[in-house]
Design an enzyme around this catalytic site. Structure first.
Site, short mmCIF file in Angstrom:
data_model
loop_
_atom_site.label_atom_id
_atom_site.label_comp_id
_atom_site.label_asym_id
_atom_site.label_seq_id
_atom_site.Cartn_x
_atom_site.Cartn_y
_atom_site.Cartn_z
N LYS A 1 14.26 -4.18 -22.65
CA LYS A 1 14.55 -5.52 -22.71
C LYS A 1 14.12 -6.09 -24.05
O LYS A 1 15.05 -7.01 -24.76
CB LYS A 1 13.82 -6.24 -21.46
CG LYS A 1 13.95 -6.14 -20.14
CD LYS A 1 13.26 -6.86 -19.18
CE LYS A 1 11.81 -6.61 -19.14
NZ LYS A 1 11.49 -5.30 -18.70
N ARG B 1 8.75 -12.71 -13.11
CA ARG B 1 8.39 -11.56 -12.63
C ARG B 1 8.38 -11.35 -11.14
O ARG B 1 7.94 -10.42 -10.64
CB ARG B 1 7.10 -11.11 -13.12
CG ARG B 1 7.10 -9.97 -14.14
CD ARG B 1 6.09 -9.77 -14.85
NE ARG B 1 5.77 -8.62 -15.60
CZ ARG B 1 6.39 -8.14 -16.92
NH1 ARG B 1 6.69 -9.17 -17.52
NH2 ARG B 1 6.27 -7.00 -17.50
N ARG C 1 6.12 5.29 -26.41
CA ARG C 1 5.83 4.12 -26.96
C ARG C 1 4.12 4.07 -26.86
O ARG C 1 3.48 3.55 -27.93
CB ARG C 1 6.10 2.87 -26.06
CG ARG C 1 5.65 1.62 -26.49
CD ARG C 1 6.39 0.21 -25.95
NE ARG C 1 5.84 0.23 -24.41
CZ ARG C 1 6.51 -0.74 -23.54
NH1 ARG C 1 7.39 -1.41 -23.73
NH2 ARG C 1 5.81 -0.97 -22.51
N ARG D 1 -0.60 0.59 -26.85
CA ARG D 1 -0.90 -0.53 -25.91
C ARG D 1 -1.75 -0.14 -24.77
O ARG D 1 -1.52 0.85 -24.29
CB ARG D 1 0.46 -0.85 -25.28
CG ARG D 1 0.90 -2.20 -25.84
CD ARG D 1 2.15 -2.62 -25.37
NE ARG D 1 2.45 -2.94 -23.89
CZ ARG D 1 3.43 -3.59 -23.32
NH1 ARG D 1 4.31 -3.79 -24.32
NH2 ARG D 1 3.63 -3.72 -22.17
N ARG E 1 2.25 -0.45 -12.83
CA ARG E 1 3.39 -1.43 -13.30
C ARG E 1 4.66 -1.08 -12.78
O ARG E 1 5.32 -2.21 -12.41
CB ARG E 1 3.45 -1.61 -14.85
CG ARG E 1 2.26 -2.05 -15.44
CD ARG E 1 2.13 -1.83 -17.04
NE ARG E 1 3.06 -1.94 -17.80
CZ ARG E 1 3.45 -1.45 -18.99
NH1 ARG E 1 2.62 -0.51 -19.35
NH2 ARG E 1 4.63 -1.72 -19.67
P1 ADP Z 1 6.74 -4.49 -19.81
O1 ADP Z 1 8.09 -5.07 -19.54
O2 ADP Z 1 6.77 -3.17 -20.66
O3 ADP Z 1 6.09 -4.38 -18.38
P2 ADP Z 1 5.52 -6.78 -20.97
O4 ADP Z 1 5.05 -7.07 -22.43
O5 ADP Z 1 6.59 -7.70 -20.59
O6 ADP Z 1 5.58 -5.28 -20.73
O7 ADP Z 1 4.13 -7.31 -19.90
C1 ADP Z 1 2.94 -6.67 -20.05
C2 ADP Z 1 1.90 -7.40 -19.07
O8 ADP Z 1 1.77 -8.64 -19.21
C3 ADP Z 1 2.37 -7.12 -17.46
O9 ADP Z 1 2.07 -6.07 -16.87
C4 ADP Z 1 1.59 -8.48 -16.86
O10 ADP Z 1 0.31 -7.94 -16.60
C5 ADP Z 1 1.68 -9.53 -18.07
N1 ADP Z 1 2.95 -10.36 -17.78
C6 ADP Z 1 3.92 -10.41 -18.65
N2 ADP Z 1 4.79 -11.32 -18.18
C7 ADP Z 1 4.39 -11.97 -16.87
C8 ADP Z 1 4.78 -12.93 -16.18
N3 ADP Z 1 5.70 -13.69 -16.10
N4 ADP Z 1 3.74 -13.10 -14.98
C9 ADP Z 1 2.53 -12.35 -14.85
N5 ADP Z 1 2.07 -11.40 -15.65
C10 ADP Z 1 2.91 -11.10 -16.86
#
Ligand code: ADP
Length: 187
Positions: free
Chosen positions: A13, A88, A127, A133, A144
């Site tokens: 994404k 999410r 990654r 990370r 996740r």
């Molecule tokens: P990825 O898409 O690889 O999981 P992101 O950078 O989008 O990575 O998200 C990393 C973390 O940030 C998630 O596992 C969560 O803990 C938090 N996070 C991101 N967006 C949200 C959201 N909309 N609601 C709740 N937690 C979020």
């Protein structure tokens, strides 16, 4: 144009959003990036979020919605945005509907990037080596992916009911996937 990107962690994404920004001239809004920014700035919110993110769980809807609201109402998002990482879960999808209708806005597209689970795991492992990370360790990634299957996958059904979902095959090169997206959005 107001676009939501959906897809599992590691589905690409963020990578695709960055390429879309160059063409569409609208900002890429990533809640993951916003949260990591808060962590780097050592704000109270960032400290609270870090623990949750390091487990691979979702940060509270209220915290994320607050950040999103601040970002979506900035001037550069007036003509649209590419949303990545939000909503999410279905509750967040409903919150986004309410927020946008208050602002007299609506979503145009929800693009669901589909990648095989094995491929996703391999990409995140790669990654992890490059970016380091703290939520890319094997055990956290497994959580996740579970959180995605249970809470985030139903968001696609939510938008399916509004008839704005398009599935994008996430296989192949970055450019291949981008070309599929551009064909759908016609830019
Ligand atoms: P990825 O898409 O690889 O999981 P992101 O950078 O989008 O990575 O998200 C990393 C973390 O940030 C998630 O596992 C969560 O803990 C938090 N996070 C991101 N967006 C949200 C959201 N909309 N609601 C709740 N937690 C979020």
């Amino acid at each position: 144009m107001r676009i939501v990107l959906l897809g599992a962690p590691g589905s690409g994404k963020g990578t695709q959003a960055k390429l879309m920004v160059e063409k569409l001239n609208i900002p890429h809004i990533s809640t993951g990036d916003l949260l990591r920014g808060a962590i780097a700035a050592k704000t109270e919110l960032g400290l609270a979020a870090k623990e949750v993110m390091d487990r691979g769980d979702l940060v509270s809807d209220e915290i994320v919605l607050g950040m999103l609201k601040d970002r979506v109402t900035q001037d550069d998002a007036e003509n649209g945005f590419i949303l990545d990482g939000f909503p999410r879960n279905v509750a967040q999808a409903e919150m986004l509907e309410n927020l946008l209708s208050e602002l007299d806005m609506a979503l145009d597209h929800a693009l669901l990037i589909q990648v095989d689970p094995d491929e996703v795991v391999a990409r995140i492992a790669k990654r992890a080596e490059i970016e380091g990370r703290t939520d890319d360790t094997e055990e956290v990634v497994r959580n996740r992916l579970n959180v995605y299957a249970q809470q985030t996958a139903p968001v696609a059904d939510f938008y399916q009911e509004q008839d704005i979902v398009t599935e994008i095959l996430g296989k192949g090169s970055i450019e291949d996937v981008q070309a599929r997206i551009q064909a759908i959005l016609r830019f």
